[in-house]
Design a protein around this motif. Structure first.
Motif, mmCIF file in Angstrom:
data_model
loop_
_atom_site.group_PDB
_atom_site.id
_atom_site.type_symbol
_atom_site.label_atom_id
_atom_site.label_comp_id
_atom_site.label_asym_id
_atom_site.label_seq_id
_atom_site.Cartn_x
_atom_site.Cartn_y
_atom_site.Cartn_z
ATOM 1 N N CYS A 37 0.841 -1.202 0.000
ATOM 2 C CA CYS A 37 0.000 0.000 0.000
ATOM 3 C C CYS A 37 0.878 1.254 0.000
ATOM 4 C CB CYS A 37 -0.881 -0.053 1.246
ATOM 5 S SG CYS A 37 -1.639 1.501 1.699
ATOM 6 N N CYS A 40 0.671 3.138 3.740
ATOM 7 C CA CYS A 40 1.284 2.614 4.969
ATOM 8 C C CYS A 40 2.535 1.776 4.689
ATOM 9 C CB CYS A 40 0.275 1.778 5.763
ATOM 10 S SG CYS A 40 -0.206 0.240 4.959
ATOM 11 N N CYS A 56 -6.686 -1.191 1.490
ATOM 12 C CA CYS A 56 -5.506 -1.800 2.094
ATOM 13 C C CYS A 56 -5.926 -2.637 3.295
ATOM 14 C CB CYS A 56 -4.538 -0.704 2.533
ATOM 15 S SG CYS A 56 -3.184 -1.312 3.538
ATOM 16 N N CYS A 59 -4.278 -0.648 6.607
ATOM 17 C CA CYS A 59 -4.661 0.705 7.045
ATOM 18 C C CYS A 59 -5.997 1.153 6.466
ATOM 19 C CB CYS A 59 -3.572 1.712 6.668
ATOM 20 S SG CYS A 59 -3.461 2.077 4.902
HETATM 21 ZN ZN ZN Z 1 -2.133 0.676 3.842
#
Ligand code: ZN
Length: 159
Positions: A37, A40, A56, A59
């Motif tokens: 991602c 994050c 994601c 997160c």
């Molecule tokens: Zn993420």
């Protein structure tokens, strides 16, 4: 050009999964190229070989806004083409092998190389789109949706 896209507010992902805060272009590209991602760097970007997760898993950043389309195969063809053609020419100049050996070497290499670098290239492009707030990735912008058939046809759909 600034490497970081500035934002009015800094913070975590909102209810729609679009985080605010600085988005480093280089960091987003690298995280995407590592198939993670862009927000994050830990959650997996892909739920299968080339299918980007809607959100994601780590997160909850919304990733479904990407419009990578045919850019990943385009860049894959450019990169693989330059590598393989260079190798073909170098081997031909050095060893002049028979054509069947060329075919036996370069056809599998081309396929394997393309399959290997397609996901990182797509990941990097999704990360770039995320960093540049393209499409629906802008938390202050509209949620970009694909128009329905009726909007193209300009009226009710006739069945
Ligand atoms: Zn993420």
């Amino acid at each position: 050009m600034s490497e970081t896209t500035q934002y009015r507010t800094a913070g975590a992902a909102g209810g729609d999964g679009r985080s605010t805060g600085d988005r480093s272009i280089l960091q987003s590209l690298l995280r995407g190229a590592h198939l993670t991602c862009p927000a994050c760097g830990t959650g997996a970007m892909f739920k299968s070989y080339l299918k980007v997760s809607d959100h994601c898993p780590a997160c909850a950043e919304a990733l479904h806004h990407h419009r990578a389309d045919d850019a990943p195969p385009y860049f894959t063809i450019v990169i693989v083409g330059h590598i393989v053609v260079g190798l073909v020419l170098a081997v031909e100049m050095a060893y002049r092998p028979p054509l069947w050996l060329h075919a036996a070497l370069w056809l599998p290499l081309t396929v394997l190389l393309a399959l290997a670098i397609l996901p990182p290239i797509k990941g990097a492009l999704v990360g770039l789109q995320w960093a540049l707030l393209m499409h629906g990735f802008d938390p202050e912008g509209e949620d970009e949706t694909v128009p329905r058939f009726e909007e193209f046809a300009g009226g009710d759909r006739v069945n």
